[in-house]
Design an enzyme around this catalytic site. Structure first.
Site, PDB file in Angstrom:
ATOM      1  N   ASP A  29       0.712  -1.271   0.079  1.00  0.00           N
ATOM      2  CA  ASP A  29       0.082   0.158  -0.063  1.00  0.00           C
ATOM      3  C   ASP A  29       0.996   1.120  -0.217  1.00  0.00           C
ATOM      4  OD1 ASP A  29      -1.860   2.122   0.403  1.00  0.00           O
ATOM      5  OD2 ASP A  29      -2.335   1.463   2.637  1.00  0.00           O
ATOM      6  N   GLU A  61      -4.938 -18.691 -19.106  1.00  0.00           N
ATOM      7  CA  GLU A  61      -5.373 -19.489 -18.043  1.00  0.00           C
ATOM      8  C   GLU A  61      -6.647 -20.424 -18.658  1.00  0.00           C
ATOM      9  OE1 GLU A  61      -8.100 -18.957 -13.783  1.00  0.00           O
ATOM     10  OE2 GLU A  61      -8.337 -17.656 -15.679  1.00  0.00           O
ATOM     11  N   ASN A  89      -0.385   4.431  -0.419  1.00  0.00           N
ATOM     12  CA  ASN A  89      -1.054   5.502  -0.264  1.00  0.00           C
ATOM     13  C   ASN A  89      -1.743   5.640   1.037  1.00  0.00           C
ATOM     14  OD1 ASN A  89      -3.205   4.241  -0.441  1.00  0.00           O
ATOM     15  ND2 ASN A  89      -3.919   5.493  -2.438  1.00  0.00           N
ATOM     16  N   ASP A 113      -7.214 -14.178 -19.058  1.00  0.00           N
ATOM     17  CA  ASP A 113      -8.022 -14.733 -17.872  1.00  0.00           C
ATOM     18  C   ASP A 113      -9.105 -15.478 -18.596  1.00  0.00           C
ATOM     19  OD1 ASP A 113      -9.266 -14.685 -15.252  1.00  0.00           O
ATOM     20  OD2 ASP A 113     -11.162 -13.605 -16.179  1.00  0.00           O
ATOM     21  N   ASP A 141      -4.382   3.739   2.521  1.00  0.00           N
ATOM     22  CA  ASP A 141      -5.390   3.688   2.637  1.00  0.00           C
ATOM     23  C   ASP A 141      -6.017   2.035   3.121  1.00  0.00           C
ATOM     24  OD1 ASP A 141      -5.183   2.224   0.373  1.00  0.00           O
ATOM     25  OD2 ASP A 141      -6.731   3.355  -0.970  1.00  0.00           O
ATOM     26  N   ASP A 169      -1.875  -0.735  -3.915  1.00  0.00           N
ATOM     27  CA  ASP A 169      -1.952  -0.119  -5.269  1.00  0.00           C
ATOM     28  C   ASP A 169      -0.447  -0.109  -6.035  1.00  0.00           C
ATOM     29  OD1 ASP A 169       0.277   1.683  -3.841  1.00  0.00           O
ATOM     30  OD2 ASP A 169      -1.953   2.502  -2.812  1.00  0.00           O
TER      31      ASP A 169
END
Length: 527
Positions: free
Chosen positions: A29, A274, A31, A210, A33, A37
């Site tokens: 993380d 996948e 930032n 995906d 929160d 990210d």
């Protein structure tokens, strides 16, 4: 772009690469929160350099309402504010390339989010909007059309159909927030060419496709034999050929188009699919010379702990790939499956087995994919009910807990949660206090740690020329053991209950202490 890299035998970089999957929300993380990210990923790139991987695969960071962890994409050409901005992505890509790390990103072609502009137009315009033909929408059955068009179930539980306000039904093989696209409509492949070009032009080195076995649907959408699903629930593994939702022949035309696009760009751009399919021979169809470069081999994921099971998985996979001239792509963990240490029993024994399995995975010919936290020996976390976010939990009537247990954030440093993952006091999924000894910082200085083992394994993998070729031969091994040769290197695994004799040779690497023999749940490389 980083320079094109090939191994000493002239193979493209992806053919023998070790690729590290970053699940952005759970990696780091940047930032404060409580959620990971792109800034966090950039700040932790040196961990990947020190680990010794060749490339990064970023799970979706696109604009999304996050009904399915970002795989419900509302804008596939922008970054969700949860993860940052396009400028953050560009900075991450540049920083990775400066470190000679390739970067690959997810393409999610089976469905969009219900918040994607196309589906919003369907909801606003009803039966008269042209966007409607881009999705699989059908009238219902029964006198009033109030029954789904067929009996297909969703992979997340419940029916695969949801009714629109105008009375028709739309297909969603996953959550209702993920309407399936109709790839027979030319607008759909054209849009995905635009999406792929957007990221290739920005400089990405390739894609992970995906659910690469899902875009083509059985013509006519007939009912399926639901006893197939009961067989799977009773202990089957891969979807059989007669599961009509997956692995239809027409899907290969779409992958050929992707390959043509990739080959038109410089730098050995690649795609890995996948595809959960019936067997290795079905999987090999996805990596024929004019299709995808790689396809995830889930045989090791599905194999139970045991020498015979692992030997069979390896032999069948290598034989199938050899028949089409493709490299195998070995997987032990990812964001969708229980972490390997937990699958192998959990606790110290599960971790020991996971360490041994890593020495097998990373010594097999071909490419290998790691999942963030593998290198720390992390196990699944038993989360409280009120913390669960995977759509499977609610869709199954709260009977299937879903995939959150393998998505708990990475522990980096410190003695208590959030272990350096964030400056926030809470994280998007709670972290267990028991991880204080599993952090990167705690393991970095411990020569016996799982992190140290992964670093040494990847260093040797790069430095031993035998491991960069396709040379492979099974050799005779004691009961409960698996052994094979890669040139002058012998790899042996003891999956039995008693100490086994070691092959002759110098021990280069072992997953645990080795004395006069190879202890149970231990692997070694010898020369």
């Amino acid at each position: 772009m980083a320079a094109v890299t090939q191994n000493a035998f002239g193979l493209p970089w992806w053919a023998t690469a070790v690729v590290y999957q970053v699940y952005p929300r759970s990696f780091a993380d940047g930032n404060g929160d409580g959620a990971g990210d792109l800034i966090g990923v950039l700040e932790r790139l040196d961990h990947l350099v020190e680990l010794g991987v060749d490339a990064v695969w970023l799970s979706p960071f696109y604009r999304s309402p996050m009904a399915d962890g970002g795989y419900d994409v509302a804008d596939p050409c922008d970054v969700d504010p949860l993860f940052g901005t396009l400028a953050d992505f560009d900075a991450l890509l540049a920083a990775a390339h400066e470190r000679d790390l390739k970067v690959t990103v997810d393409i999610v072609p089976n469905h969009f989010s219900i918040e994607h502009p196309w589906f919003q137009a369907v909801l606003a315009g009803g039966r008269h909007t042209p966007e409607r033909a881009r999705f699989i929408i059908r009238p219902g059955r029964g006198p009033d059309g109030d029954e789904p068009p067929n009996n297909w179930p969703s992979a997340f539980g419940g029916p695969a159909w949801t009714r629109l306000p105008d009375g028709d039904w739309y297909l969603h093989l996953f959550a209702p927030e993920q309407p399936d696209l109709d790839w027979t409509n030319p607008d759909v492949p054209a849009e995905f060419e635009r999406i792929e070009r957007f990221w290739l032009d920005r400089g990405v080195d390739g894609f992970r496709i995906d659910v690469a076995n899902s875009m083509a649907k059985e013509p006519g959408l007939p009912d399926m034999d639901l006893s197939v699903l009961r067989a799977l629930a009773d202990g089957g593994t891969m979807p059989p050929v007669d599961d009509l939702r997956w692995d239809r022949d027409a899907v290969h035309d779409h992958h050929r188009a992707t390959r043509r696009l990739l080959d038109s760009y410089p730098g050995d751009r690649m795609a890995v699919g996948e595809a959960w399919v019936a067997d290795p021979d079905r999987l090999a169809r996805y990596v024929r010379p004019d299709e995808l470069n790689l396809a995830f081999n889930f045989e090791l994921v599905m194999a139970t702990w045991g020498a015979d099971e692992l030997r069979s998985a390896i032999e069948r996979s290598l034989a199938a790939m050899a028949r089409v001239g493709a490299a195998s792509t070995w997987v032990l963990s990812n964001h969708d499956v229980t972490r390997v240490a937990s699958r192998y029993g959990g606790g110290p024994r599960g971790v020991a087995r996971a360490r041994a399995a890593a020495l097998v995975q990373l010594s097999l010919p071909g490419a290998a994919y790691l999942y963030n936290g593998d290198e720390l020996g992390l196990e699944n976390v038993e989360l409280p009910d009120d913390a669960l976010q995977d759509p499977t939990w609610e869709r199954s009537g709260r009977t299937v807990r879903g995939r959150d247990g393998e998505r708990v954030p990475m522990p980096w440093a410190g003695d208590e949660p959030p272990f350096g993952f964030s400056t926030a006091t809470t994280t998007w999924l709670p972290m267990p206090a028991s991880w204080r000894d599993r952090t990167v910082a705690a393991q970095r200085t411990d020569p016996g740690s799982t992190l140290a083992l992964y670093r040494e394994t990847l260093r040797l993998r790069r430095s031993l020329p035998e491991l960069q070729t396709a040379d492979f031969a099974m050799v005779e091994a004691p009961p409960g053991c698996l052994a094979y040769r890669r040139g002058a290197i012998t790899v042996t695994l003891n999956a039995g209950e008693a100490t086994a004799p070691l092959p002759s040779g110098e021990i280069l690497l072992a997953s645990g202490p080795v004395g006069d023999g190879l202890p149970p749940d231990t692997a070694a490389w010898l020369r």
